[in-house]
Structure formats: structure tokens, C-alpha cells
Design a protein around this motif. Structure first.
Motif, PDB file in Angstrom:
ATOM      1  N   TYR A  33      33.740  24.741  22.138  1.00 54.54           N
ATOM      2  CA  TYR A  33      32.450  25.399  21.938  1.00 54.54           C
ATOM      3  C   TYR A  33      32.346  26.017  20.552  1.00 54.54           C
ATOM      4  O   TYR A  33      33.172  26.825  20.164  1.00 54.54           O
ATOM      5  N   ARG A  76      24.898  34.613  40.080  1.00 48.35           N
ATOM      6  CA  ARG A  76      26.311  34.423  40.422  1.00 48.35           C
ATOM      7  C   ARG A  76      26.507  34.727  41.902  1.00 48.35           C
ATOM      8  O   ARG A  76      26.108  35.791  42.377  1.00 48.35           O
ATOM      9  N   LYS A 105      34.015  43.755  17.516  1.00 49.81           N
ATOM     10  CA  LYS A 105      35.391  44.092  17.110  1.00 49.81           C
ATOM     11  C   LYS A 105      35.456  44.688  15.696  1.00 49.81           C
ATOM     12  O   LYS A 105      36.171  44.182  14.825  1.00 49.81           O
ATOM     13  N   ALA A 158      38.748  43.092  49.347  1.00 48.16           N
ATOM     14  CA  ALA A 158      37.539  42.807  48.573  1.00 48.16           C
ATOM     15  C   ALA A 158      37.761  43.161  47.110  1.00 48.16           C
ATOM     16  O   ALA A 158      37.356  42.429  46.209  1.00 48.16           O
ATOM     17  N   VAL A 214      37.564  40.728  43.774  1.00 50.70           N
ATOM     18  CA  VAL A 214      36.755  41.075  42.609  1.00 50.70           C
ATOM     19  C   VAL A 214      37.623  41.106  41.357  1.00 50.70           C
ATOM     20  O   VAL A 214      37.264  40.573  40.306  1.00 50.70           O
ATOM     21  N   LEU A 264      38.310  37.732  40.140  1.00 51.62           N
ATOM     22  CA  LEU A 264      37.128  37.101  39.552  1.00 51.62           C
ATOM     23  C   LEU A 264      36.805  37.683  38.188  1.00 51.62           C
ATOM     24  O   LEU A 264      36.138  37.061  37.379  1.00 51.62           O
ATOM     25  N   TYR A 308      38.097  37.008  32.865  1.00 52.33           N
ATOM     26  CA  TYR A 308      37.246  36.209  31.968  1.00 52.33           C
ATOM     27  C   TYR A 308      37.990  35.837  30.695  1.00 52.33           C
ATOM     28  O   TYR A 308      38.466  36.690  29.951  1.00 52.33           O
ATOM     29  N   PHE A 313      37.714  33.642  27.114  1.00 57.96           N
ATOM     30  CA  PHE A 313      36.778  32.977  26.200  1.00 57.96           C
ATOM     31  C   PHE A 313      36.926  31.462  26.365  1.00 57.96           C
ATOM     32  O   PHE A 313      38.046  30.969  26.510  1.00 57.96           O
ATOM     33  N   PRO A 314      35.794  30.726  26.330  1.00 64.08           N
ATOM     34  CA  PRO A 314      35.894  29.281  26.607  1.00 64.08           C
ATOM     35  C   PRO A 314      36.887  28.541  25.703  1.00 64.08           C
ATOM     36  O   PRO A 314      37.518  27.593  26.143  1.00 64.08           O
ATOM     37  N   ASP A 361      39.611  29.805  24.569  1.00 59.99           N
ATOM     38  CA  ASP A 361      40.968  30.345  24.751  1.00 59.99           C
ATOM     39  C   ASP A 361      41.705  29.736  25.924  1.00 59.99           C
ATOM     40  O   ASP A 361      42.871  30.048  26.159  1.00 59.99           O
ATOM     41  N   HIS A 411      44.459  47.944  23.475  1.00 58.98           N
ATOM     42  CA  HIS A 411      45.023  46.618  23.739  1.00 58.98           C
ATOM     43  C   HIS A 411      46.177  46.663  24.732  1.00 58.98           C
ATOM     44  O   HIS A 411      46.618  45.640  25.217  1.00 58.98           O
ATOM     45  N   LYS A 439      41.292  36.560  23.871  1.00 59.71           N
ATOM     46  CA  LYS A 439      40.772  37.570  22.961  1.00 59.71           C
ATOM     47  C   LYS A 439      39.532  38.244  23.537  1.00 59.71           C
ATOM     48  O   LYS A 439      38.958  39.121  22.917  1.00 59.71           O
ATOM     49  N   SER A 440      39.124  37.809  24.727  1.00 60.11           N
ATOM     50  CA  SER A 440      38.022  38.488  25.410  1.00 60.11           C
ATOM     51  C   SER A 440      38.485  39.860  25.888  1.00 60.11           C
ATOM     52  O   SER A 440      37.660  40.694  26.252  1.00 60.11           O
ATOM     53  N   GLY A 441      39.813  40.079  25.927  1.00 63.20           N
ATOM     54  CA  GLY A 441      40.333  41.345  26.425  1.00 63.20           C
ATOM     55  C   GLY A 441      40.143  41.498  27.923  1.00 63.20           C
ATOM     56  O   GLY A 441      40.318  42.577  28.476  1.00 63.20           O
ATOM     57  N   ARG A 442      39.772  40.390  28.585  1.00 62.98           N
ATOM     58  CA  ARG A 442      39.444  40.494  29.998  1.00 62.98           C
ATOM     59  C   ARG A 442      40.191  39.508  30.870  1.00 62.98           C
ATOM     60  O   ARG A 442      39.987  39.498  32.090  1.00 62.98           O
TER      61      ARG A 442
END
Lengths: 267, 393
Positions: free
Chosen positions: A91, A122, A248, B4, B8, B11, B14, B16-17, B19, B268, B344-347
Motif C-alpha cells: 500500500y 464492523r 509522530k 469478552a 476485544v 481484535l 492492529y 499497519f498494512p 508491516d 514505547h 509501527k502502529s503501536g497497536r
């Protein structure tokens, strides 16, 4: 009988004549230039570039993403993929969907980079959602770009007008720039085996055209222009009172990509 | 409720596409591993040649050849990894002065030349003797390698000795630069919280010494056992003492880095924390720390602080060496692969499972790791590791 043969002969003759004429005319069309620039039919979108010799170092381009306007349609992603024939699962730009529940937990997803648009809510979350917004991502065109810094062969470089671009003929494909980019906008193109990233459509901008994604955005969430042109939209926004942020900031990369309405959760 | 919440939480992962794919694979794990062995082996040799640690004489020459064999293969994983290996010379022809990577070609080549020169000078008297005994191709080869000089008079040898000392002396900072620099390639990436620490070059350098010394001990014991020649246990013991010293500092720094991260609790840290206790739990805590650091630490304490029987020492020294060689490759894995598992999304975190049969897969990695051993065997035919009179040294 004789008559019919004569008619056939004449037909043949006229057919050959027509073919010859067509061939000559066609060849001439190829040889003689059409006389006009195809671009003339398309009005310039960025003033001060196409109609005059412009000094590259005098331009200062900026990209602004207005998160409050993005509807997550994915048009920008489609336009980008078509513009550059981006291989699947890589992307140059993508659109993230942020959901926020009543405990301020954030859920982010980005199926297929947002290429298909966010047509349905979602369904995999069973928590009540308080707020949702979309965040388009693309190259930050850092003024102090880590990718340019680390490229061992100078294949990634910053142009005098501030674009960070990759020379695919020099790139060795080491992937160091991919590691160095804090925004993960780079990838190794599986076909060319070289590093690739969003260029803010440098080839279009040099011809006075807006980047493909800006061009197709139906809501004006993506804005692009020259900050040294005081009449440009980006110039007015950035010199105005609105809250503008960059991603950032602590990385010290000094991006030229700004965000309007980016919540503190946006990374 | 907790179930639950778990759903969550999973899910919320996340990435980054761009990454999802780990770009620096097994090859980039091997690269610092191999250069580390080179630097460490050279340090062993320098302990004798520069610092006069006489007990290390039996392995002083061998460790140089060992270093050369690995140095010859250090670029293999890099070339295999590059998207355009045919452009590799661009790094030296058109280097970008701001890039931490651009210096590698120069440092590597200079170090290679220095190593080869040192070996040639050290082996010159030996090669002059061997030349007299050999004929045909080998005689020609020795003529070239001795620069055609058969003079082994005391004056000539004294000059050789001066040159050797000089080369070994500048070799130490160069070996440190070579590997400290490799650490800096990672340490200089601010975008990655696991890598961007000034400790990274130090850790890489110390672990390099550990892997180099371990490699030398193991190779020495195996070759001597295989050839049924006596092992110089004083030499092995001295090596183990140095190994213990380097390893203690190395391990302390490795832990210090994690501890500092944890104590500073910057934004971080939660990513590094989640990585070490998540995807990296087995390779970091179980592998690098418990199995391959704590166990050899105790074993080293035992053989260095108490007097053990020679045959026991032989076995324990081999075990320690194997464990520490594994420790270092696990450390390389945890740094190189581990760093890339954090988005690198940190998530969120991605995962990486090496395949056997791919361009940068396990099989290719094994082949690359066997290459130095083959080169070492070929080198042994030209440069005998141990001379007749030196067997008991």
C-alpha cells in the motif's frame, strides 16, 4: 459472366486503392506530430507550474488530510492502486477506521488497506461504539526524512521541491528504508524488488496536476498545494487558526503532511 | 466479562498494512552472527599477539584462519537478501554518506585485507619451510603467498614481528568497529523502539566476543579430538576465563537494556513489553535468557572457579560453547526478527515463521553456515593450524 468478372476486378482495384490510401494516411498520422499537447485539454490544477519555467527550490508543497471530512469510501486507494499498478497487499496509501467505545478504548482496522471502502459497520465487536472516524495515511514527505538518511546508495533522495522519492534504477532492495520509516509507508515491490512508496504523484504535480488521490476525493478530505502561494487552500489553512497536527512528532522527522482533526489516539 | 475482554483485546491487534510482512528475515539474523564470530575470533588472536597472553599460543594462528573463513562468508546472506544483488557494488561506488549501512563495504574490505595480511606475515616462515618441501601447484601458491621472499633470517623475522604486532594492534579497534558498527545499523533506527538504544553496538560487540571465543573453543576441541591429538587444557581454561568475563558483561548489558526500557516506561515500553512476553517469550526468556544464558553462566562459574578434571573440562567446555553459540544466535534473532514483529502502529504485532525451502529459508541458512567450515578446511590445507613442534605447545 464477363460482366461479373469485370465488376469483381474493379472491386479489387478499388479495394487495393483504399488499402493503400489508408496505409499512407495512417503512416502520415504517425509521422506528423498531432500538433498539440494532450495536457492542453486538461486545465492546470496547481497554478504557476505548467505555463512557466519554475524554480524548483521556490516551491514548498504541503499535503493536508482533513479527518473530519473523510467518509472512508476508498476512492483514493483505488485511484492510487490504478495510478501505480501497486501489487496486492502492498500500500502506497491506505485508510484506517477508528472506533471508540464508551471506555475510550480504540479499535483500529484496515481491511485490504481500505481499497473496498468501508461499506458495512464492523461486526466483530460486541461493545457499544461511541464514535468512529477514518484516517487516510500516505507518505509524510518528511523534511528530515529517515529513509533518505539511511539509504546506502542514495536511491532514496529529496528533490529540491521537497519530494522524497525513490530511484528504482539505483535501489539495491536492502530494505533499510523500510525499517527506518516511522510511518510504515514503504514496502519492497515484489515485482521490481525495489523499495516503493507514495510520491504525492510527483509526475502529476510536475505537470500542474493534483495527486491522483486528491483529484478523486469526493469530500475534499485530501488537500494539496504550494505553501509559498498565499492564495492556495493549504496555505490558507496552515496560516489560519485551526489546530493542525503531524504524525509522530517525537520522531523529529518534520513531516510536510498535516492533519486536521486528528484525535490524540491517531498514530 | 473477562472472556469478552480477551476477545476485544485480540481484535485490538492492529498492524499497519505494510508491516504484516517481515522484510529482514533469517539472512539478516545470520549476517551479524557471522560478522560477530569474525570479530570475536580476532580478539582471541589479539590477546596473544598484542596482549601477550602466552597460554593462548596454540590457538592464536588458528583463530585468525577461523576468522578469515567466516569473514569470507559474511556477505553471502546479505547478497542473498538484496532485491538487486547485482547492484551491490553501488554501496561502495556511490555510497550515501549519511547512511549507517554505506560504510559496511569499506569496513569489511579493509578488515579483510588486514586479516589476510596478518595471516600471510604470521605464516611466512612456515610457508617458506613448506615451500621447500612441496612441488608443483602448492609450490607456486606458497611463492605467491610469501611474496617470493624466502628470507627467514633473524633480521627479516624481527621485521615481520613488528609488522604483525602493528597489524594486530590496529586490528583490535577495527574488529570492534566492524561489529560495533553492525550493532549501530540497528541502533540507529529511531523508528524501532527495540533497536534504537545506544547500548545496541555495545551489546553486539560483546556478544560477538562471546560467539567468537565459543566458536574457537568448540572448533579447537572438536578438531583435536577428531585428529586424536592432545588438547592443551591450559589454553582451553584460559579461553573459558576470558569467555566468562566477556559473557558476564554481555549478559549484564543485555538485561540492562531491557531493565532500562522497563524502568523508563516511555510510551514505547508497552510495545516492547508485549513483545517480550508475547511473541518473543519462547525465544527470549526461555531460549536466550534461561536456557542459553543462565545455565552456561553456572557452568562457567563451576569450571572457572574450581579445578576440574581435564576430561570433564573438555566436555563442559564444549557444552558451554554450544550453549553460548546458541545464546548469541537467539539474541540476533530476538533483535532482528523481534524488532520487526512490532508494528509501527503501536497497536499490534505480526508473526514470522521461517520456511525450509524459500529463498531466505532455513535450508539456505544452513548451507551458508556450513560454507565457512568448508573454507576453513580448504585453508587448513594451505595454512596448517598446528605445526609439528607445536603440538604440545
Amino acid at each position: 459472366m464477363k460482366n461479373s468478372t469485370k465488376i469483381l476486378d474493379e472491386d479489387r482495384r478499388s479495394f487495393i486503392k483504399k488499402v493503400l490510401k489508408g496505409t499512407i494516411a495512417g503512416s502520415l498520422l504517425l509521422v506528423i506530430p498531432a500538433g498539440g499537447n494532450a495536457l492542453e485539454d486538461i486545465p492546470a490544477q496547481i497554478p504557476g507550474i505548467r505555463d512557466k519555467e519554475w524554480d524548483m527550490s521556490k516551491k514548498r508543497f504541503a499535503f493536508i488530510v482533513d479527518i473530519t471530512r473523510c467518509i472512508g469510501c476508498g476512492s483514493c486507494c483505488v485511484a492510487d492502486k490504478r495510478e501505480y499498478n501497486v501489487p496486492d497487499h502492498n500500500y502506497r496509501t491506505w485508510v484506517e477506521r477508528y472506533l471508540k467505545d464508551f471506555d475510550d478504548n480504540i479499535y483500529v482496522d484496515c481491511p485490504n488497506g481500505g481499497l473496498d471502502g468501508y461499506q458495512k459497520p464492523r461486526e466483530d465487536l460486541d461493545v457499544p461504539i461511541r464514535d468512529t472516524f477514518f484516517v487516510p495515511k500516505l507518505c509524510n514527505m518528511c523534511k528530515d526524512a529517515p529513509c533518505t538518511q539511511v539509504c546506502p546508495v542514495g536511491a532514496t533522495f529529496t528533490t529540491p521541491d521537497g519530494f522524497v522519492i525513490v530511484d528504482s534504477k539505483r535501489c539495491v532492495g536492502c530494505g533499510y528504508c523500510i525499517q527506518a520509516c516511522p510511518y510504515s509507508v514503504r514496502f519492497l515491490n515484489p515485482v521490481t524488488k525495489t523499495a516503493e512508496k507514495c510520491t504525492w504523484c510527483y509526475h502529476r504535480v510536475r505537470k500542474g496536476m493534483l495527486p491522483a488521490c486528491v483529484n478523486v476525493c469526493p469530500t475534499g478530505a485530501r488537500k494539496f498545494g504550494d505553501l509559498n502561494d498565499k492564495e492556495s487552500e493549504v496555505s490558507k489553512i496552515l496560516s489560519g487558526p485551526g489546530v493542525i497536527t503531524v504524525l509522530k512528532k517525537e520522531m523529529g522527522t518534520d513531516p510536510s503532511l498535516y492533519y486536521i482533526g486528528a484525535r490524540r489516539e491517531v498514530i | 466479562m473477562s472472556a469478552a475482554h480477551d476477545t476485544v483485546a485480540s481484535l485490538a491487534n492492529y498492524v499497519f498494512p505494510n508491516d504484516l510482512h517481515v522484510h529482514w528475515s533469517l539472512m539478516i539474523v545470520l549476517y551479524p552472527y557471522i560478522t560477530g564470530i569474525v570479530a570475536g575470533a580476532f580478539i582471541v588472536s589479539s590477546l596473544y599477539h598484542v596482549f601477550g597472553v602466552k597460554q593462548l599460543k596454540p590457538i592464536a594462528r588458528f583463530s585468525l584462519l577461523f576468522a578469515l573463513a567466516f569473514l569470507a562468508c559474511a556477505t553471502f546472506p546479505l547478497l542473498n537478501h538484496l532485491g538487486h544483488p547485482e547492484r551491490n557494488m553501488n554501496m561502495m561506488l556511490t555510497p550515501s554518506p549519511t547512511s549507517a549501512m554505506a560504510g559496511f563495504g569499506y569496513i569489511y574490505s579493509l578488515y579483510g585485507m588486514l586479516l589476510i595480511l596478518e595471516i600471510l606475515f604470521i605464516y611466512r616462515p612456515t610457508m617458506v619451510a613448506l615451500k621447500a618441501k612441496s612441488s608443483g601447484f602448492m609450490r607456486g601458491l606458497y611463492t605467491i603467498l610469501t611474496f617470493g621472499s624466502d628470507n627467514v633470517g633473524p633480521k627479516s623475522l624481527a621485521l615481520d614481528h613488528k609488522i604483525i604486532s602493528f597489524l594486530a594492534a590496529i586490528g583490535i579497534p577495527m574488529a570492534c568497529v566492524l561489529h560495533g558498527y553492525v550493532g549501530f545499523i540497528f541502533g540507529g533506527i529511531k523508528a524501532n523502539p527495540l533497536w534504537s538504544t545506544p547500548l545496541m553496538p555495545v551489546i553486539f560487540l560483546l556478544s560477538a566476543c562471546v560467539s567468537g571465543i565459543s566458536g574457537i573453543i568448540l572448533a579447537y576441541i572438536i578438531i583435536k579430538t577428531f585428529k586424536k591429538e592432545p588438547i592443551d587444557f591450559e589454553c582451553v581454561q584460559t579461553c573459558l576465563n576470558y569467555l566468562a568475563g566477556f559473557f558476564i558483561i554481555d549478559f549484564v548489558f543485555e538485561m540492562l537494556e531491557i531493565f532500562s526500557h522497563g524502568y523508563l516506561r516511555t510510551e514505547h515500553w508497552h510495545m516492547v513489553d508485549g513483545l517480550l512476553w508475547g511473541n518473543l517469550y519462547n525465544t527470549f526468556w526461555v531460549g536466550q535468557v534461561y536456557m542459553f544464558s543462565v545455565i552456561p553462566m553456572f557452568l562457567l562459574g563451576w569450571v572457572c572457579l574450581t579445578r576440574v578434571h581435564d576430561q570433564v573440562l573438555k566436555v563442559v567446555a564444549s557444552v558451554i560453547s554450544v550453549l553460548l553459540l546458541l545464546q548469541v544466535i537467539f539474541m540476533r534473532w530476538n533483535v532482528v526478527i523481534g524488532g520487526q514483529l512490532m508494528s509501527k502502529s503501536g497497536r499490534g504485532y505480526t508473526d514470522f515463521i521461517p520456511q525450509w525451502f524459500e529463498k531466505e529459508g532455513i535450508l539456505v541458512a544452513l548451507i551458508i553456515m556450513i560454507c565457512p567450515l568448508i573454507i576453513l578446511y580448504i585453508l587448513s590445507k594451505i595454512f596448517p593450524f598446528w605445526l609439528e613442534g607445536e603440538k604440545t605447545a
